[in-house]
Design a protein around this motif. Structure first.
Motif, short mmCIF file in Angstrom:
data_model
loop_
_atom_site.label_atom_id
_atom_site.label_comp_id
_atom_site.label_asym_id
_atom_site.label_seq_id
_atom_site.Cartn_x
_atom_site.Cartn_y
_atom_site.Cartn_z
N VAL A 146 0.84 -1.23 0.00
CA VAL A 146 -0.04 0.03 0.13
C VAL A 146 0.95 1.39 -0.08
O VAL A 146 1.80 1.48 0.73
CB VAL A 146 -0.83 0.00 1.11
CG1 VAL A 146 -1.68 1.53 1.19
CG2 VAL A 146 -1.67 -1.21 1.19
N GLU A 147 0.60 2.27 -0.97
CA GLU A 147 0.98 3.56 -0.71
C GLU A 147 0.28 4.24 -0.31
O GLU A 147 -0.74 4.70 -0.58
CB GLU A 147 1.35 3.80 -2.43
CG GLU A 147 2.09 5.48 -2.60
CD GLU A 147 2.04 5.98 -4.06
OE1 GLU A 147 2.23 7.21 -3.91
OE2 GLU A 147 1.55 5.26 -4.69
N PHE A 148 0.94 5.09 0.80
CA PHE A 148 0.45 6.43 1.56
C PHE A 148 0.84 7.74 0.77
O PHE A 148 2.08 7.70 0.54
CB PHE A 148 0.59 6.31 3.06
CG PHE A 148 -0.01 5.16 3.63
CD1 PHE A 148 -1.16 5.28 4.51
CD2 PHE A 148 0.74 3.77 3.55
CE1 PHE A 148 -1.63 4.23 5.16
CE2 PHE A 148 -0.05 2.83 4.27
CZ PHE A 148 -1.24 3.08 4.82
N TYR A 185 -7.55 11.29 4.25
CA TYR A 185 -7.88 10.43 5.58
C TYR A 185 -6.71 10.49 6.38
O TYR A 185 -5.93 9.71 6.68
CB TYR A 185 -8.05 8.90 4.77
CG TYR A 185 -9.12 8.87 3.82
CD1 TYR A 185 -10.46 9.00 4.26
CD2 TYR A 185 -8.73 8.51 2.31
CE1 TYR A 185 -11.23 9.03 3.16
CE2 TYR A 185 -9.48 8.58 1.48
CZ TYR A 185 -10.90 8.62 1.92
OH TYR A 185 -11.94 8.74 0.95
N GLU A 186 -6.79 11.53 7.16
CA GLU A 186 -5.46 11.78 8.22
C GLU A 186 -5.37 11.02 9.29
O GLU A 186 -4.48 10.50 9.67
CB GLU A 186 -5.53 13.27 8.68
CG GLU A 186 -5.65 14.48 7.55
CD GLU A 186 -5.49 15.59 8.18
OE1 GLU A 186 -5.59 15.99 9.21
OE2 GLU A 186 -5.60 16.70 7.35
N GLU A 190 -2.41 8.64 10.32
CA GLU A 190 -1.66 8.59 11.73
C GLU A 190 -1.69 7.29 12.44
O GLU A 190 -0.72 6.82 13.17
CB GLU A 190 -2.70 9.59 12.57
CG GLU A 190 -2.48 11.08 12.23
CD GLU A 190 -3.35 11.93 13.00
OE1 GLU A 190 -4.28 11.58 13.91
OE2 GLU A 190 -3.51 13.00 12.66
N LYS A 191 -2.65 6.20 12.03
CA LYS A 191 -2.89 4.95 12.68
C LYS A 191 -1.76 4.16 12.25
O LYS A 191 -1.05 3.59 12.91
CB LYS A 191 -4.12 4.37 12.40
CG LYS A 191 -4.31 2.88 12.85
CD LYS A 191 -5.66 2.35 12.36
CE LYS A 191 -5.66 0.82 13.02
NZ LYS A 191 -6.82 0.34 12.47
N GLU A 214 1.59 -5.13 9.48
CA GLU A 214 2.77 -4.49 8.75
C GLU A 214 3.97 -5.40 8.73
O GLU A 214 4.36 -5.82 9.73
CB GLU A 214 3.01 -3.08 9.32
CG GLU A 214 4.45 -2.40 8.62
CD GLU A 214 4.62 -1.08 9.18
OE1 GLU A 214 5.87 -0.69 9.09
OE2 GLU A 214 3.61 -0.45 9.69
N SER A 215 4.57 -5.59 7.62
CA SER A 215 5.87 -6.47 7.52
C SER A 215 7.14 -5.62 7.24
O SER A 215 8.27 -5.72 7.74
CB SER A 215 5.63 -7.47 6.48
OG SER A 215 6.65 -8.31 6.29
#
Length: 263
Positions: A146-148, A185-186, A190-191, A214-215
């Motif tokens: 996933v790219e933020f 989706y701040e 942050e999460k 998360e890996s």
């Protein structure tokens, strides 16, 4: 990369802006109108102009060694930044008003002609709100990269084509590619400890989720909470996230599922 990608307002106007001082200082009658001509009435640079231009050229050559792994667009973007900064210095030393007008011109370019984003095909799922959390919870058997990202971030814009190409090469039913807009989706950002501020050095952030958790992520965050610089090119991502290994593993898993269905 095709040259047609550069035939748009962003690249053309920024190229002109990068050489604005040279254009106005070198050609008649602009140089007579804007600057003082020399004793011979010719358009020439004074020693200070030459010194600034030479210094910028030296800095660019030194920086070029550090930029070696970057893409063509990143090279060009860095050149625009250095060139426009040099133009500001040169205009300011001749007339503060010229410098202010040039800065306003650069602001108009930044707002009105942003760097073009990727418009081609992809196999990317765009997550909204709690959709990412729900996907990870209900489908832990899937591996997800996933790219933020933020739409206003030039590094995210430049990376969009690379991420899309990777999704076309590696995605399958058990290995999915996703994106989440940290500006919209701040709380989700942050999460997952992704800095979404306008000064953030952590955009884009890539996170690999395995078994719903998360890996791995890039860029990594050091003990001081600062993002460690990372070059987001295809070669680095394939190597660091072991995309070939994940793809082969998930492809084998998919083949087993299809075999069971057909039997």
């Amino acid at each position: 990369m095709s040259y047609q990608e550069y035939l748009n307002g962003h690249y053309i106007l920024n190229f002109v802006a990068s050489f604005m001082f040279v254009l106005t200082r070198s050609f008649e009658p602009l140089c007579w109108i804007l600057y003082d001509a020399n004793d011979d009435g010719q358009c020439t640079y004074d020693w200070r102009d030459t010194e600034i231009l030479m210094f910028t050229g030296i800095v660019l050559m030194m920086k070029n060694r550090r930029w070696k792994p970057l893409s063509n667009k990143e090279y060009i973007s860095n050149f625009f930044i250095f060139a426009k900064t040099t133009n500001i210095l040169l205009f300011m030393r001749h007339d503060v008003r010229y410098g202010i007008l040039y800065i306003l011109f650069c602001l108009v370019l930044f707002i009105g002609f942003p760097e073009p984003s990727y418009k081609g095909p992809d196999k990317i799922k765009f997550f909204r709100g709690q959709a990412l959390d729900e996907e990870l919870y209900h489908n832990p058997e899937k591996i997800m990269l996933v790219e933020f990202y933020a739409a206003w971030s030039p590094p995210c814009t430049r990376f969009s084509g690379t991420f899309a190409n990777l999704s076309l090469k590696y995605s399958n039913d058990f290995f999915e590619f996703g994106k989440l807009d940290v500006t919209r989706y701040e709380k989700i950002a942050e999460k997952y400890s992704v800095n979404h501020s306008v000064t953030s050095k952590a955009l884009p952030t890539l996170i690999l989720f395995v078994n719903g958790k998360e890996s791995m992520r890039r860029p990594q965050i050091n003990a001081k909470g600062t993002a460690i610089p990372y070059i987001f090119n295809e070669e680095n991502i394939i190597r660091d996230f072991e995309l070939n290994e994940i793809y082969n593993k998930t492809k084998l898993k998919l083949a087993k599922v299809e075999t069971k269905k057909s039997s």
